[in-house]
Write an enzyme that holds these catalytic residues in place. Structure first.
Site, PDB file in Angstrom:
ATOM      1  N   LEU A 111       0.872  -1.168   0.000  1.00 39.34           N
ATOM      2  CA  LEU A 111       0.000   0.000   0.000  1.00 39.34           C
ATOM      3  C   LEU A 111       0.910   1.220   0.000  1.00 39.34           C
ATOM      4  O   LEU A 111       1.934   1.231   0.686  1.00 39.34           O
ATOM      5  CB  LEU A 111      -0.900   0.021   1.238  1.00 39.34           C
ATOM      6  N   ASP A 112       0.534   2.241  -0.762  1.00 43.48           N
ATOM      7  CA  ASP A 112       1.336   3.451  -0.802  1.00 43.48           C
ATOM      8  C   ASP A 112       1.476   4.051   0.595  1.00 43.48           C
ATOM      9  O   ASP A 112       0.645   3.816   1.476  1.00 43.48           O
ATOM     10  CB  ASP A 112       0.678   4.491  -1.724  1.00 43.48           C
ATOM     11  N   LEU A 113       2.488   4.878   0.749  1.00 38.86           N
ATOM     12  CA  LEU A 113       2.739   5.535   2.028  1.00 38.86           C
ATOM     13  C   LEU A 113       1.508   6.286   2.527  1.00 38.86           C
ATOM     14  O   LEU A 113       1.179   6.250   3.721  1.00 38.86           O
ATOM     15  CB  LEU A 113       3.922   6.502   1.877  1.00 38.86           C
ATOM     16  N   THR A 166      -1.660   5.734   1.697  1.00 45.68           N
ATOM     17  CA  THR A 166      -2.894   4.950   1.627  1.00 45.68           C
ATOM     18  C   THR A 166      -3.083   4.148   2.905  1.00 45.68           C
ATOM     19  O   THR A 166      -2.130   3.611   3.457  1.00 45.68           O
ATOM     20  CB  THR A 166      -2.860   3.993   0.412  1.00 45.68           C
TER      21      THR A 166
END
Length: 244
Positions: free
Chosen positions: A103-105, A107
């Protein structure tokens, strides 16, 4: 019984099979004190002495965790920038777990973590089409036509996305909360999909893998999954072709 070294490392929770190949190529794996760099190498995990960076590789009991990841945490096991890592949130778990995908930073939401490389590979492999559901808070009010474009597939980075399931959950002043379900895992895919139809994502949260949902799990909290929970990951209600 001899098995491929990548499989042994994955089953021991050292890394996924793909990550294990990188460890082998980097010369960080030894079998009976001999550095191994060949991908086809086999070993017996019960008879051979296998080490990673000098530490013995021991098969662990398999454990599966669903974490509600907060924003600001990286989904890696090491970060040269010293940012908080998702593993920092797993208080009381001694096993070395790795995240299944990323998961993106910025998100939030559902992140599976395990030491079972075989299960991780199955979840990530496109052939199994494991769906992931997100709630995206986007700027503006996507029209029905734009929602249909997202459902049918839209070109991002020169590649058309696979069919998705999309529905508007709520309209607020100047923004909309949209649920989107996909079974791909390209980098920043959901954000790019909405950007392609001119609706910037303001906040993004993954809420489910298949039918395994976050539910009331608090932000930053986690739970250990049961066999029944794992079955839900591979269970989807309908194919990803929805009606708006």
């Amino acid at each position: 019984m001899e098995e491929r070294l990548q499989k042994i490392l994955a089953q021991a929770g050292i890394a996924s099979r793909r990550q294990a190949e990188l460890l082998i190529r980097a010369g960080r794996i030894r079998v009976n004190d001999q550095v191994v760099v060949e991908m086809g190498c086999k070993a017996d995990p019960f008879r051979d002495r296998i080490t990673c960076d000098g530490q013995p590789v021991v098969s662990e009991e398999k454990i599966y965790v669903l974490l509600n990841k907060p924003a600001g945490y990286v989904t890696t096991l090491a970060d040269p920038q010293g940012r908080p890592m998702v593993s920092d949130l797993l208080d009381g778990i001694s096993e070395r777990l790795f995240p299944v995908g990323r998961l993106d930073l910025d998100t939030e939401g559902a992140l599976l973590m395990t030491n079972d490389g075989a299960l991780a590979n199955r979840i990530l492999h496109p052939r199994f089409e494991v769906s992931k559901t997100y709630e995206a808070l986007v700027a503006g009010f996507p029209s029905k036509e734009k929602l249909i474009l997202l459902e049918q597939g839209i070109v991002i980075d020169g590649v058309r996305t696979q069919p998705a399931r999309v529905r508007v959950l709520q309209r607020r002043p100047g923004e909309s909360l949209v649920e989107i379900t996909i079974h791909e895992g390209k980098k920043r895919q959901v954000r790019k999909m909405f950007q392609a139809v001119d609706h910037r994502v303001l906040h993004l949260k993954r809420t489910a893998y298949g039918q395994l949902r976050l539910g009331t799990l608090p932000l930053g909290g986690f739970k250990i999954l049961s066999p029944d929970d794992l079955k839900k990951i591979f269970r989807a209600k309908t194919p990803l072709q929805s009606k708006t």
